[in-house]
Write a protein that holds these residues in place. Structure first.
Motif, PDB file in Angstrom:
ATOM      1  N   ILE A  41       0.863  -1.174   0.000  1.00 31.71           N
ATOM      2  CA  ILE A  41       0.000   0.000   0.000  1.00 31.71           C
ATOM      3  C   ILE A  41       0.901   1.226   0.000  1.00 31.71           C
ATOM      4  CG2 ILE A  41      -1.808   1.278   1.202  1.00 31.71           C
ATOM      5  CD1 ILE A  41      -2.618  -1.413   2.503  1.00 31.71           C
ATOM      6  N   PRO A  94       2.387   4.708   0.707  1.00 34.83           N
ATOM      7  CA  PRO A  94       2.238   5.531   1.919  1.00 34.83           C
ATOM      8  C   PRO A  94       1.291   6.719   1.757  1.00 34.83           C
ATOM      9  CG  PRO A  94       4.549   5.015   1.542  1.00 34.83           C
ATOM     10  CD  PRO A  94       3.795   4.538   0.334  1.00 34.83           C
ATOM     11  N   ALA A 133      -2.303   5.255   2.194  1.00 31.09           N
ATOM     12  CA  ALA A 133      -2.545   4.258   3.247  1.00 31.09           C
ATOM     13  C   ALA A 133      -3.655   4.677   4.218  1.00 31.09           C
ATOM     14  CB  ALA A 133      -1.264   3.963   4.012  1.00 31.09           C
ATOM     15  N   TYR A 145      -7.023   4.677   2.504  1.00 35.23           N
ATOM     16  CA  TYR A 145      -7.420   3.305   2.176  1.00 35.23           C
ATOM     17  C   TYR A 145      -8.013   2.619   3.396  1.00 35.23           C
ATOM     18  CZ  TYR A 145      -6.994  -1.685   1.329  1.00 35.23           C
ATOM     19  OH  TYR A 145      -7.255  -3.030   1.235  1.00 35.23           O
ATOM     20  N   TRP A 146      -7.297   2.659   4.512  1.00 34.82           N
ATOM     21  CA  TRP A 146      -7.772   1.972   5.713  1.00 34.82           C
ATOM     22  C   TRP A 146      -9.037   2.606   6.282  1.00 34.82           C
ATOM     23  CZ3 TRP A 146      -6.559  -2.740   6.461  1.00 34.82           C
ATOM     24  CH2 TRP A 146      -5.318  -3.219   6.044  1.00 34.82           C
ATOM     25  N   SER A 188      -6.049   3.685  10.565  1.00 36.81           N
ATOM     26  CA  SER A 188      -4.795   3.416   9.861  1.00 36.81           C
ATOM     27  C   SER A 188      -3.995   2.323  10.554  1.00 36.81           C
ATOM     28  CB  SER A 188      -3.958   4.695   9.790  1.00 36.81           C
ATOM     29  OG  SER A 188      -2.795   4.469   9.053  1.00 36.81           O
TER      30      SER A 188
END
Length: 97
Positions: free
Chosen positions: A79, A81, A84, A87-88, A96
């Motif tokens: 993933i 940076p 990230a 995304y989470w 995160s």
């Protein structure tokens, strides 16, 4: 987007990263590479690198994290940076990691 190199193997190197779409929407750019659609003619791939002709699967990331075609694969998915946290939080609905 989820980006997996299918020219290496059916479970090739994969990552989640931010792509850029061309103005016409006919190509995608990521990591200094340009991808064009196989327009349905690919086997287990939907895009190709215009320079190397390598085949890729590029799609939106899944909320359940099962982006790989073969879910039994334990190969890691990198993933980037810069995406990230989003995304989470947004895609996976978690804080995160």
């Amino acid at each position: 987007m989820y980006i997996e190199n299918k020219s290496v193997s059916m479970n090739g190197p994969a990552r989640i990263g931010r792509v850029t779409f061309s103005k016409t929407g006919k190509s995608i750019s990521y990591g200094g590479r340009t991808f064009q659609s196989l327009k349905g003619s690919g086997f287990k791939a939907n895009f190709f690198d215009v320079d190397t002709r390598e085949r890729f699967w590029i799609s939106g990331p899944r909320k359940d994290g099962k982006d790989r075609l073969y879910a039994e694969s334990s190969a890691p998915i990198e993933i980037d940076p810069d995406v990230a946290e989003g995304y989470w939080r947004v895609i996976r609905g978690k804080r995160s990691e």
